[in-house]
Write a protein that holds these residues in place. Structure first.
Motif, PDB file in Angstrom:
ATOM      1  N   SER A 136      38.590  54.689  40.800  1.00 33.11           N
ATOM      2  CA  SER A 136      39.226  54.353  42.074  1.00 33.11           C
ATOM      3  C   SER A 136      40.074  53.105  41.902  1.00 33.11           C
ATOM      4  CB  SER A 136      38.161  54.132  43.159  1.00 33.11           C
ATOM      5  OG  SER A 136      37.320  53.044  42.821  1.00 33.11           O
ATOM      6  N   GLY A 137      40.674  52.687  43.008  1.00 35.21           N
ATOM      7  CA  GLY A 137      41.522  51.509  42.978  1.00 35.21           C
ATOM      8  C   GLY A 137      40.725  50.263  42.668  1.00 35.21           C
ATOM      9  N   GLY A 138      41.225  49.456  41.750  1.00 33.49           N
ATOM     10  CA  GLY A 138      40.505  48.260  41.372  1.00 33.49           C
ATOM     11  C   GLY A 138      41.329  47.351  40.495  1.00 33.49           C
ATOM     12  N   ILE A 139      40.668  46.325  40.009  1.00 37.38           N
ATOM     13  CA  ILE A 139      41.323  45.318  39.185  1.00 37.38           C
ATOM     14  C   ILE A 139      40.355  44.885  38.080  1.00 37.38           C
ATOM     15  CG2 ILE A 139      40.589  43.389  40.631  1.00 37.38           C
ATOM     16  CD1 ILE A 139      43.328  42.109  40.094  1.00 37.38           C
ATOM     17  N   SER A 140      40.909  44.533  36.939  1.00 39.01           N
ATOM     18  CA  SER A 140      40.085  44.107  35.814  1.00 39.01           C
ATOM     19  C   SER A 140      40.700  42.870  35.179  1.00 39.01           C
ATOM     20  CB  SER A 140      39.970  45.229  34.775  1.00 39.01           C
ATOM     21  OG  SER A 140      39.419  44.744  33.559  1.00 39.01           O
ATOM     22  N   PHE A 141      39.836  41.903  34.849  1.00 41.53           N
ATOM     23  CA  PHE A 141      40.241  40.718  34.092  1.00 41.53           C
ATOM     24  C   PHE A 141      39.539  40.752  32.738  1.00 41.53           C
ATOM     25  CE2 PHE A 141      40.754  39.432  38.499  1.00 41.53           C
ATOM     26  CZ  PHE A 141      42.000  38.818  38.485  1.00 41.53           C
ATOM     27  N   GLY A 142      40.298  40.499  31.700  1.00 41.02           N
ATOM     28  CA  GLY A 142      39.719  40.472  30.361  1.00 41.02           C
ATOM     29  C   GLY A 142      40.084  39.188  29.643  1.00 41.02           C
ATOM     30  N   LEU A 143      39.098  38.567  29.015  1.00 38.36           N
ATOM     31  CA  LEU A 143      39.315  37.351  28.237  1.00 38.36           C
ATOM     32  C   LEU A 143      38.998  37.660  26.779  1.00 38.36           C
ATOM     33  CD1 LEU A 143      39.967  34.306  28.174  1.00 38.36           C
ATOM     34  CD2 LEU A 143      37.516  33.870  28.521  1.00 38.36           C
ATOM     35  N   ASP A 144      39.987  37.507  25.938  1.00 44.25           N
ATOM     36  CA  ASP A 144      39.847  37.841  24.523  1.00 44.25           C
ATOM     37  C   ASP A 144      39.497  36.586  23.734  1.00 44.25           C
ATOM     38  OD1 ASP A 144      39.911  38.883  22.026  1.00 44.25           O
ATOM     39  OD2 ASP A 144      42.006  39.508  22.050  1.00 44.25           O
ATOM     40  N   GLY A 145      38.281  36.539  23.229  1.00 47.02           N
ATOM     41  CA  GLY A 145      37.831  35.397  22.451  1.00 47.02           C
ATOM     42  C   GLY A 145      38.018  35.569  20.959  1.00 47.02           C
ATOM     43  N   GLY A 146      38.923  36.459  20.553  1.00 42.14           N
ATOM     44  CA  GLY A 146      39.196  36.670  19.142  1.00 42.14           C
ATOM     45  C   GLY A 146      38.102  37.487  18.479  1.00 42.14           C
ATOM     46  N   SER A 147      37.714  37.081  17.298  1.00 46.34           N
ATOM     47  CA  SER A 147      36.726  37.838  16.520  1.00 46.34           C
ATOM     48  C   SER A 147      35.291  37.490  16.889  1.00 46.34           C
ATOM     49  CB  SER A 147      36.940  37.581  15.026  1.00 46.34           C
ATOM     50  OG  SER A 147      36.789  36.200  14.730  1.00 46.34           O
ATOM     51  N   TRP A 148      35.088  36.597  17.883  1.00 51.81           N
ATOM     52  CA  TRP A 148      33.735  36.149  18.217  1.00 51.81           C
ATOM     53  C   TRP A 148      33.179  36.822  19.474  1.00 51.81           C
ATOM     54  CZ3 TRP A 148      31.026  33.504  14.760  1.00 51.81           C
ATOM     55  CH2 TRP A 148      31.725  32.806  13.756  1.00 51.81           C
ATOM     56  N   TYR A 149      34.000  36.952  20.494  1.00 52.17           N
ATOM     57  CA  TYR A 149      33.501  37.505  21.749  1.00 52.17           C
ATOM     58  C   TYR A 149      34.674  37.954  22.605  1.00 52.17           C
ATOM     59  CZ  TYR A 149      35.125  33.357  24.234  1.00 52.17           C
ATOM     60  OH  TYR A 149      35.912  32.374  24.764  1.00 52.17           O
ATOM     61  N   ASP A 150      34.368  38.724  23.645  1.00 46.95           N
ATOM     62  CA  ASP A 150      35.319  38.989  24.717  1.00 46.95           C
ATOM     63  C   ASP A 150      34.539  39.195  26.014  1.00 46.95           C
ATOM     64  OD1 ASP A 150      34.592  41.782  24.987  1.00 46.95           O
ATOM     65  OD2 ASP A 150      35.817  42.200  23.225  1.00 46.95           O
ATOM     66  N   MET A 151      35.230  39.009  27.124  1.00 43.85           N
ATOM     67  CA  MET A 151      34.606  39.111  28.444  1.00 43.85           C
ATOM     68  C   MET A 151      35.435  40.028  29.323  1.00 43.85           C
ATOM     69  SD  MET A 151      33.675  35.054  29.023  1.00 43.85           S
ATOM     70  CE  MET A 151      32.846  35.401  30.580  1.00 43.85           C
ATOM     71  N   ARG A 152      34.732  40.769  30.206  1.00 39.74           N
ATOM     72  CA  ARG A 152      35.383  41.664  31.153  1.00 39.74           C
ATOM     73  C   ARG A 152      34.766  41.487  32.534  1.00 39.74           C
ATOM     74  NH1 ARG A 152      38.131  41.716  27.423  1.00 39.74           N
ATOM     75  NH2 ARG A 152      38.951  43.445  26.177  1.00 39.74           N
ATOM     76  N   LEU A 153      35.630  41.514  33.545  1.00 40.54           N
ATOM     77  CA  LEU A 153      35.191  41.449  34.932  1.00 40.54           C
ATOM     78  C   LEU A 153      36.008  42.459  35.733  1.00 40.54           C
ATOM     79  CD1 LEU A 153      33.531  40.055  37.190  1.00 40.54           C
ATOM     80  CD2 LEU A 153      35.468  38.472  37.478  1.00 40.54           C
ATOM     81  N   ILE A 154      35.324  43.353  36.478  1.00 42.73           N
ATOM     82  CA  ILE A 154      36.023  44.378  37.245  1.00 42.73           C
ATOM     83  C   ILE A 154      35.544  44.364  38.692  1.00 42.73           C
ATOM     84  CG2 ILE A 154      36.348  45.867  35.226  1.00 42.73           C
ATOM     85  CD1 ILE A 154      34.079  47.638  36.342  1.00 42.73           C
ATOM     86  N   ALA A 155      36.419  44.813  39.576  1.00 43.52           N
ATOM     87  CA  ALA A 155      36.086  44.986  40.989  1.00 43.52           C
ATOM     88  C   ALA A 155      36.767  46.253  41.472  1.00 43.52           C
ATOM     89  CB  ALA A 155      36.551  43.782  41.810  1.00 43.52           C
ATOM     90  N   LEU A 156      35.979  47.188  42.027  1.00 35.15           N
ATOM     91  CA  LEU A 156      36.495  48.484  42.463  1.00 35.15           C
ATOM     92  C   LEU A 156      36.018  48.805  43.876  1.00 35.15           C
ATOM     93  CD1 LEU A 156      35.897  48.838  39.178  1.00 35.15           C
ATOM     94  CD2 LEU A 156      36.546  51.183  39.670  1.00 35.15           C
ATOM     95  N   ASP A 157      36.681  49.792  44.460  1.00 34.42           N
ATOM     96  CA  ASP A 157      36.247  50.368  45.721  1.00 34.42           C
ATOM     97  C   ASP A 157      35.021  51.226  45.434  1.00 34.42           C
ATOM     98  OD1 ASP A 157      35.910  51.531  48.175  1.00 34.42           O
ATOM     99  OD2 ASP A 157      37.687  52.814  48.055  1.00 34.42           O
TER     100      ASP A 157
END
Length: 331
Positions: free
Chosen positions: A236-257
């Motif tokens: 559904s309609g939503g938005i996602s933020f992603g933070l790329d920490g290179g070869s060590w980590y990454d983060m994702r945050l999403i919000a949807l209907d």
């Protein structure tokens, strides 16, 4: 006597003049011959120069045809560039990639739901699905994605009573086309941040796994596609933020209907986040993820069934670790 003298003088003159004429003619012929030889030498020199140029070009062509030194991606880019050079006007095809996949499933179940009200029979069912994907890149930082899907057949799932169903790919849509995903993504230049907005698939960002996140190329069962305890809404309609920490980590945050109905989207929402720690024990790739989510739709509270306004929430762990070139484990 005098006449004989004159005759003798004339005879001597003729004898001495005749050789002079022959020598002059011979000198003239030699000069012309030398000029001709010089002309031929010039032509030979020009031909040799031309041959050297052609050999140099031939060597250059041979080098370009050595495909073992060129990757397939390089060859595709070369071909695309040649095709695009012939296109008039804006280059709409530049950065466009198209993917298509089809999956067919045939299943047999013996003695289905034995002991139940409708149990004891055997069933044989099949299903299929088709996926069509378009991705268009706009420079290095922006791209758009469109996923169209269709299919038919529910497989054996509509006749089973089980905890986790067995055909995640079944698309019982009577061959109707559906837009599964349609989003636009921007990668920021200053920060390692990626923003995606549109109709998105939450399982593409949360509860991911290298070996259990695709029903067409990995596991067909629902329980191995994504955790059945997470209340994922439909795409559904939503938005996602992603933070790329290179070869060590990454983060994702999403919000949807959460209702997936595109109505009053933020009245009922599904919000989730994931942190992926990338480790390489013994130089083998591994991912260890921590996931959390909140679903603010109305739920019935376990300890108080009269309270049906409770939000749902939870957390989970997901990991995958490669052991060698053949084996890996996940959970």
């Amino acid at each position: 006597m005098k006449k004989n003298f004159y005759f003798f003088v004339m005879l001597l003159s003729l004898l001495f003049c005749k050789p002079d004429i022959g020598f002059a003619k011979n000198s003239l012929n030699e000069q012309k011959l030398l000029e001709r030889i010089e002309q031929l030498e010039q032509k030979i020199s020009q031909q040799e120069k031309r041959i050297s140029e052609l050999e140099a070009k031939s060597d250059g062509r041979k080098k370009t045809l050595q495909l073992k030194e060129v990757t397939i991606d390089d060859l595709n880019k070369h071909i695309d560039s040649r095709l695009l050079e012939k296109a008039a006007g804006p280059r709409f095809l530049e950065g466009l990639s198209i993917g298509i996949g089809a999956t067919s499933v045939f299943q047999i179940a013996d003695d289905v739901n034995s002991g139940g009200p409708s149990g004891g029979g055997d069933i044989t069912d099949s299903s299929y699905s088709v996926d069509l994907e378009f991705q268009k890149e706009f420079g290095r930082h922006d791209k758009a994605f469109l996923h169209i899907e269709t299919g038919d057949g529910a497989g054996v799932e509509d006749e089973l009573i089980v905890f986790s169903y067995v055909n995640r790919d079944a698309d019982d849509s009577d061959n109707d086309l559906a837009v599964t995903e349609a989003w636009y993504q921007h990668r920021f230049k200053v920060l390692p941040l990626v923003l995606t907005a549109g109709k998105i698939d939450p399982t593409a960002y949360i509860d991911t796994n290298e070996y259990a996140n695709d029903e067409t190329t990995q596991f067909l069962g629902h329980i191995f596609r994504n955790s059945p305890t997470i209340e994922f809404p439909d795409n559904s309609g939503g938005i996602s933020f992603g933070l790329d920490g290179g070869s060590w980590y990454d983060m994702r945050l999403i919000a949807l209907d959460a209702d997936s109905d595109w109505e009053d989207s933020w009245d009922d929402s599904f919000i989730a986040g994931q942190v992926d720690f990338k480790v390489r024990p013994f130089n083998r790739e591994g991912n260890y993820r921590l996931t959390g989510w909140v679903d603010n739709r109305n739920h019935i509270e376990w300890s108080d069934t009269t309270n049906d306004k409770k939000e749902g929430y939870g957390f989970g762990l997901s990991f995958d670790q490669r052991l060698n070139n053949v084996l890996a484990f996940f959970g």
